[in-house]
Write an enzyme that holds these catalytic residues in place. Structure first.
Site, mmCIF file in Angstrom:
data_model
loop_
_atom_site.group_PDB
_atom_site.id
_atom_site.type_symbol
_atom_site.label_atom_id
_atom_site.label_comp_id
_atom_site.label_asym_id
_atom_site.label_seq_id
_atom_site.Cartn_x
_atom_site.Cartn_y
_atom_site.Cartn_z
ATOM 1 N N HIS A 112 0.853 -1.185 0.000
ATOM 2 C CA HIS A 112 0.000 0.000 0.000
ATOM 3 C C HIS A 112 0.893 1.241 0.000
ATOM 4 O O HIS A 112 2.021 1.205 0.499
ATOM 5 C CB HIS A 112 -0.882 0.031 1.243
ATOM 6 C CG HIS A 112 -1.948 -1.014 1.261
ATOM 7 N ND1 HIS A 112 -3.107 -0.850 1.975
ATOM 8 C CD2 HIS A 112 -2.049 -2.226 0.661
ATOM 9 C CE1 HIS A 112 -3.870 -1.919 1.827
ATOM 10 N NE2 HIS A 112 -3.243 -2.770 1.030
ATOM 11 N N GLU A 116 0.892 3.896 1.796
ATOM 12 C CA GLU A 116 1.346 4.332 3.117
ATOM 13 C C GLU A 116 2.505 3.480 3.626
ATOM 14 O O GLU A 116 3.491 4.008 4.162
ATOM 15 C CB GLU A 116 0.198 4.261 4.142
ATOM 16 C CG GLU A 116 -1.012 5.097 3.779
ATOM 17 C CD GLU A 116 -2.094 4.313 3.037
ATOM 18 O OE1 GLU A 116 -3.279 4.583 3.293
ATOM 19 O OE2 GLU A 116 -1.768 3.446 2.197
ATOM 20 N N CYS A 172 -2.592 -0.108 7.443
ATOM 21 C CA CYS A 172 -1.848 1.143 7.284
ATOM 22 C C CYS A 172 -2.032 2.068 8.480
ATOM 23 O O CYS A 172 -1.076 2.705 8.923
ATOM 24 C CB CYS A 172 -2.253 1.832 5.990
ATOM 25 S SG CYS A 172 -1.743 0.901 4.525
ATOM 26 N N CYS A 179 -6.406 1.932 5.496
ATOM 27 C CA CYS A 179 -7.022 0.689 5.958
ATOM 28 C C CYS A 179 -6.492 0.368 7.362
ATOM 29 O O CYS A 179 -5.594 1.056 7.855
ATOM 30 C CB CYS A 179 -6.676 -0.442 4.982
ATOM 31 S SG CYS A 179 -4.945 -0.961 5.081
#
Length: 147
Positions: free
Chosen positions: A46, A48, A79, A76
């Site tokens: 992801h 992040e 993260c 999410c």
């Protein structure tokens, strides 16, 4: 947030979910990333997480105190947990994710008083632009599936 949107555009060009992130310390971008889950075949790739990894390398440690993370879409749970664990001071979110967000929508990990570190959260920065790129991506995805 404009720089995070540039990262989101890069993800979109790769047919990745268009989420971008940048980490800033002392007014300077020290890390930037975009989603690469499909490209890297990695569920943790992801924006992040990738930005946190890069910032940790730049600073030479995992504690990112004094850093702000700008992300185009609400993080999410994975993260949000990483943001809190990295000791990031402030999380700036473009648009919220009512179906999977963990920074105010479904959960609120960064601002939960029960954890040993609390991250300040600012929401709705360039919300229209951040939302629009997501809508455009999923519209294109749906039209590809139909053909």
């Amino acid at each position: 947030m404009k720089e995070a949107l540039i990262e989101a555009q890069k993800a979109m060009q790769l047919e990745e979910v268009p989420i971008g992130a940048v980490i800033v310390k002392n007014g300077e971008i020290i890390a930037r990333a975009h989603n690469l889950r499909e490209t890297e075949k990695d569920p943790t790739a992801h924006a992040e997480i990738l930005a946190i990894r890069k910032a940790s390398q730049v600073l030479g440690g995992w504690r990112l105190m004094g850093c702000d993370l700008y992300v185009t879409v609400e993080p999410c749970p994975m993260c949000a947990g990483a943001i809190m664990l990295a000791r990031i001071d402030r999380l700036i979110i473009g648009t919220m994710d009512p179906k999977g967000g963990a920074a105010g929508s479904i959960l609120n990990i960064p601002e939960n008083d029960k954890f040993n570190h609390k991250t300040e959260v600012v929401r709705g920065i360039l919300q229209e632009e951040c939302s629009a790129i997501m809508k455009e991506f999923f519209k294109l995805l749906r039209s590809k599936k139909k053909s």
